[in-house]
Design an enzyme around this catalytic site. Structure first.
Site, short mmCIF file in Angstrom:
data_model
loop_
_atom_site.label_atom_id
_atom_site.label_comp_id
_atom_site.label_asym_id
_atom_site.label_seq_id
_atom_site.Cartn_x
_atom_site.Cartn_y
_atom_site.Cartn_z
N GLY A 46 0.84 -1.20 0.00
CA GLY A 46 0.00 0.00 0.00
C GLY A 46 0.87 1.24 0.00
O GLY A 46 2.06 1.17 0.32
N GLN A 51 2.79 9.91 1.93
CA GLN A 51 4.15 9.36 1.94
C GLN A 51 5.00 9.88 0.80
O GLN A 51 6.23 9.79 0.84
CB GLN A 51 4.11 7.83 1.88
N CYS A 92 6.25 -0.38 7.34
CA CYS A 92 5.88 0.83 6.60
C CYS A 92 7.04 1.24 5.71
O CYS A 92 8.19 1.25 6.16
CB CYS A 92 5.54 1.95 7.58
N LEU A 93 6.73 1.61 4.48
CA LEU A 93 7.77 2.06 3.55
C LEU A 93 8.45 3.34 4.04
O LEU A 93 9.57 3.63 3.62
CB LEU A 93 7.18 2.27 2.15
N HIS A 134 -4.06 1.32 8.06
CA HIS A 134 -2.69 1.86 8.09
C HIS A 134 -2.57 3.06 7.13
O HIS A 134 -2.01 4.09 7.48
CB HIS A 134 -1.72 0.72 7.72
N GLU A 135 -3.12 2.90 5.92
CA GLU A 135 -3.04 3.99 4.92
C GLU A 135 -3.89 5.18 5.33
O GLU A 135 -3.49 6.33 5.15
CB GLU A 135 -3.47 3.50 3.53
N HIS A 138 -2.07 7.32 7.65
CA HIS A 138 -1.13 8.22 6.97
C HIS A 138 -1.83 9.52 6.54
O HIS A 138 -1.26 10.60 6.68
CB HIS A 138 -0.53 7.56 5.72
O1 GNR Z 1 4.11 -2.59 2.42
C1 GNR Z 1 3.52 -2.48 3.50
N1 GNR Z 1 3.28 -3.59 4.23
C2 GNR Z 1 2.48 -3.60 5.37
C3 GNR Z 1 2.54 -4.70 6.19
C4 GNR Z 1 1.76 -4.78 7.31
C5 GNR Z 1 0.91 -3.74 7.62
C6 GNR Z 1 0.85 -2.62 6.82
C7 GNR Z 1 1.62 -2.55 5.70
S1 GNR Z 1 1.52 -1.15 4.68
C8 GNR Z 1 3.13 -1.15 3.98
C9 GNR Z 1 3.26 -0.08 2.93
C10 GNR Z 1 3.11 1.27 3.58
O2 GNR Z 1 3.94 1.79 4.28
N2 GNR Z 1 1.97 1.88 3.42
O3 GNR Z 1 1.73 3.05 4.02
NI NI Z 2 2.94 3.09 5.78
#
Ligand code: GNR
Ligand code: NI
Length: 175
Positions: A46, A51, A92-93, A134-135, A138
């Site tokens: 995601g 980001q 998270c990236l 999670h997104e 953000h």
């Molecule tokens: O790539 C991602 N993997 C992930 C794994 C577990 C819970 C949430 C995520 S989201 C993350 C990509 C990201 O940072 N999205 O904001």
């Molecule tokens: Ni993230």
């Protein structure tokens, strides 16, 4: 198409609150395409516009094994969240190399717009439910490490700053 730069924690720009998308135009389609390319290249499941330093309510997700099920969520809203909670080891990236357990509702019902501005609803569970939440965090300026204890968060912050300094040093040493 282009790969966009992903902001890294603790960049203060990750804490900006995203505004709703109002124009469903070519620029939006281009941004979605670039965000998708950036997410696949990372690779991640995601990516929120926040980001890549675009503070608009736009998210791309692909939780498929085959990386061919792109989902776009514009101006997403949680309509319902289950009482049942689940802990998932999140990453998270914007916080590379860090994984830790976060407790969230196990299932959510979401309303969002697609890239043409058409509304849709979706019931999500499993990784998709985790990822949507999670997104959406953000977009509100929240990074998953904020769910962890202050001690863990500070350790992560220090580690990230140290890695950033080290990368800077290597970059200038190569020049
Ligand atoms: O790539 C991602 N993997 C992930 C794994 C577990 C819970 C949430 C995520 S989201 C993350 C990509 C990201 O940072 N999205 O904001
Ligand atoms: Ni993230």
């Amino acid at each position: 198409m282009s790969i966009l730069n992903i902001l890294r924690y603790p960049d203060p720009r990750l804490h900006k609150v995203a505004k709703p998308v109002t124009q469903f135009d070519e620029r939006l389609k281009q941004l979605v395409a670039d965000m998708a390319e950036t997410m696949y290249e990372a690779p991640g499941v995601g990516l929120a516009a926040s980001q890549v330093d675009v503070h608009e309510q736009l998210v791309v997700i692909d939780v498929s094994e085959t990386n061919d099920q792109l989902q776009v969520f514009i101006n997403p809203e949680i309509l319902w969240a289950s009482e049942e909670k689940k802990v998932y080891d999140e990453g998270c990236l914007s916080v590379p190399g860090v994984y830790d357990g976060v407790e969230r509702p196990a299932e959510v019902k979401v309303r969002a717009l697609d890239v043409d501005g058409k509304a849709f609803e979706l019931h999500a569970d499993g990784l998709l439910a985790v990822c949507i939440q999670h997104e959406m965090d953000h977009l509100k300026g929240k990074v998953f490490v904020e769910y962890l204890s202050p001690l863990k968060r500070n350790r992560i912050k220090t580690k990230m700053l140290k890695e950033e300094r080290e990368e800077q040093r290597q970059r200038s040493a190569r020049r």
